[in-house]
Motif scaffolding. Structure first.
Motif, short mmCIF file in Angstrom:
data_model
loop_
_atom_site.label_atom_id
_atom_site.label_comp_id
_atom_site.label_asym_id
_atom_site.label_seq_id
_atom_site.Cartn_x
_atom_site.Cartn_y
_atom_site.Cartn_z
N PHE A 194 -9.87 16.49 -13.36
CA PHE A 194 -9.15 15.26 -14.12
C PHE A 194 -8.12 14.63 -13.31
N LEU A 195 -7.07 15.36 -12.79
CA LEU A 195 -6.23 15.00 -11.90
C LEU A 195 -6.71 14.25 -10.48
N ARG A 196 -7.57 14.93 -9.98
CA ARG A 196 -8.24 14.55 -8.68
C ARG A 196 -8.86 13.06 -8.62
N ASN A 197 -9.25 12.66 -10.23
CA ASN A 197 -9.71 11.25 -10.45
C ASN A 197 -8.73 10.35 -10.62
N VAL A 198 -7.44 10.70 -10.45
CA VAL A 198 -6.40 9.64 -10.87
C VAL A 198 -6.11 8.74 -9.44
N GLU A 199 -6.35 7.66 -9.52
CA GLU A 199 -6.33 6.99 -8.23
C GLU A 199 -4.86 6.40 -8.14
N VAL A 200 -3.75 6.33 -8.87
CA VAL A 200 -2.61 6.13 -8.79
C VAL A 200 -1.58 6.68 -10.02
N PHE A 201 -0.51 7.16 -9.61
CA PHE A 201 0.28 7.68 -10.52
C PHE A 201 1.53 6.78 -10.49
N ASP A 202 1.90 6.01 -11.62
CA ASP A 202 2.99 5.04 -11.79
C ASP A 202 3.92 5.92 -12.51
N THR A 203 5.24 5.58 -12.34
CA THR A 203 6.23 6.16 -12.79
C THR A 203 6.31 6.11 -14.33
N GLY A 204 5.76 4.81 -14.73
CA GLY A 204 5.75 4.62 -16.13
C GLY A 204 4.72 3.80 -16.73
N GLY A 205 4.64 3.63 -17.98
CA GLY A 205 3.42 2.97 -18.78
C GLY A 205 3.31 1.59 -18.25
N ARG A 206 4.41 0.89 -18.09
CA ARG A 206 4.35 -0.77 -17.63
C ARG A 206 3.63 -0.65 -16.39
N GLY A 207 4.24 0.22 -15.59
CA GLY A 207 3.51 0.15 -14.07
C GLY A 207 2.02 0.56 -13.85
N ALA A 208 1.69 1.51 -14.77
CA ALA A 208 0.27 1.95 -14.94
C ALA A 208 -0.51 0.63 -15.18
N THR A 209 0.00 -0.11 -16.47
CA THR A 209 -0.79 -1.48 -16.85
C THR A 209 -0.86 -2.46 -15.73
N THR A 210 0.02 -2.37 -14.98
CA THR A 210 -0.03 -3.40 -13.88
C THR A 210 -0.93 -2.84 -12.73
N SER A 211 -1.03 -1.87 -12.43
CA SER A 211 -2.07 -1.38 -11.42
C SER A 211 -3.34 -1.59 -12.04
N PHE A 212 -3.61 -1.43 -13.34
CA PHE A 212 -5.13 -1.46 -14.00
C PHE A 212 -5.43 -3.07 -14.02
N ILE A 213 -4.49 -3.59 -14.85
CA ILE A 213 -4.82 -5.12 -15.27
C ILE A 213 -4.79 -6.01 -14.02
N GLU A 214 -3.62 -6.04 -13.30
CA GLU A 214 -3.14 -7.11 -12.34
C GLU A 214 -3.63 -6.73 -10.96
N ARG A 215 -3.67 -5.47 -10.59
CA ARG A 215 -4.05 -4.89 -9.31
C ARG A 215 -5.67 -4.64 -9.38
N GLY A 216 -6.26 -4.38 -10.60
CA GLY A 216 -7.49 -4.04 -10.77
C GLY A 216 -8.08 -2.87 -10.34
N LEU A 217 -7.10 -1.93 -10.16
CA LEU A 217 -7.57 -0.49 -9.74
C LEU A 217 -7.96 0.37 -10.83
N GLY A 218 -8.89 1.19 -10.76
CA GLY A 218 -9.33 2.27 -11.60
C GLY A 218 -10.27 1.65 -12.58
N ASP A 219 -10.94 2.70 -13.20
CA ASP A 219 -12.04 2.36 -14.44
C ASP A 219 -11.62 2.69 -15.77
#
Length: 345
Positions: A194-219
């Protein structure tokens, strides 16, 4: 006639002066009150809707007190640390008990029994974890086990800095543990994957949203059910889908006033009233509209269609209390650190 005109002019001027003095006296008697709410990273929009309603209510009942509520947002652990370092927040509205408890344990800013001061263990609303996937759910994600496949990349915040991330980690562990009750080694192996599949660990929820939505990272973006629904609404309901797994964790959202700060700031009465307001039917309606599950049964029934059925387990049922969890899993050298290292080997 000239004398009479002069007399009238003087009287008119005197009246104007008295009126200005009266208005000035009134304005100086109106006290400006500022309340600072320290909150978790992804609560901006929620409190942007709640705060004006409480301000109007307070100002109508206290015309001599002009209230303004200000917000401070970051990962909840970072917010708690800022208060310990001197941020004079009046109230805290976090997504994890330990980030409030630390204000007592390390700063003696609140009493030990802070959870008994407000209903429902000082949690006016709650949530659980959910998956945000792109439209059509191309990787066919439905359960926590689906997130273990090699072709699935995950985005969620770092459990070291985010209550959001800690709940995600514990929700996955709890689901795997329920499936493999008598096989702790298999649970550990699943958590490694599960942890090996994490593409990026952001410091907070808003950063994670940016990675997924705006940067297009992850499934898959994993976050609170409330947050992923709000993201979908903001960025296009036709572009994303929300998946609530059949087994999930109960995520409470505790609140309290910060005793030492409200005494220094002279805001104790308004701080308590503000938190009481969060339990009111009006506030619960607003909170439910942001896809949080609320404790008001009538409001929850009215919004039931928003919330898919899921079997929620309490943290205490599978992990013990929060202090035990923090020590075992998230302290330096804890289980989380070991799983990350083992997953890279």
């Amino acid at each position: 006639m000239r004398i009479e005109a002069i007399k009238n002019k003087l009287l008119s001027g005197l009246a104007t002066t008295l009126l200005l003095i009266s208005l000035n006296t009134y304005s100086t008697n109106v006290q400006a009150i500022e309340l600072l709410n320290s909150s978790y990273d992804i609560a901006r929009e929620l409190f942007s809707s709640l705060n004006p309603e409480f301000e109007k209510q307070w100002n109508a009942r206290h015309p001599q007190d002009k209230l303004t509520i200000k917000q401070s947002h970051a990962g909840s652990s970072k917010q708690a640390l800022a208060i310990l370092h001197g941020l004079r927040a009046d109230v805290v509205t976090y997504n994890q008990v330990t980030d409030i408890q630390v204000l007592h344990d390390l700063g003696n800013l609140i009493p030990a029994d802070w959870q008994q001061r407000l209903p429902n263990n000082s949690s006016p609303y709650y949530s659980t974890m959910a998956f945000l996937v792109r439209t059509g759910n191309p990787k066919k994600i439905h359960t926590w086990v689906d997130l273990l496949r090699n072709d699935v990349k995950l985005i969620f915040p770092n459990p070291k800095t985010s209550g959001n991330g800690r709940y995600t980690y514990l929700a996955a562990w709890g689901a795997f543990q329920q499936q493999n009750t008598h096989d702790p080694e298999k649970v550990r192996q699943q958590m490694q994957r599960f942890l090996r599949n994490v593409e990026v660990f952001d410091t907070g929820g808003r950063g994670a949203t940016t990675s997924f939505i705006e940067r297009g990272l992850g499934d898959v973006l994993i976050s609170f059910e409330s947050e992923v629904n709000n993201i979908r609404k903001q960025y296009g309901e036709d572009n994303y889908q929300v998946i609530v797994p059949p087994v999930d964790i109960l995520a409470e959202f505790p609140v309290t006033w910060v005793d030492k700060n409200v005494r220094k700031n002279g805001t104790e009465a308004v701080a308590k009233a503000y938190l009481d307001y969060l339990y009111s039917p009006a506030a619960q309606q607003i909170i439910a509209s942001f896809n949080y599950r609320v404790i008001d049964k009538d409001v929850m029934t009215a919004h039931q269609a928003r919330f898919p059925a899921t079997k929620l387990f309490r943290l205490e049922e599978q992990f013990g209390n929060w202090p035990q969890v923090m020590k075992t899993h998230f302290n330096t050298g804890g289980t989380f650190d070991h799983l990350l290292m083992e997953g890279r080997e």
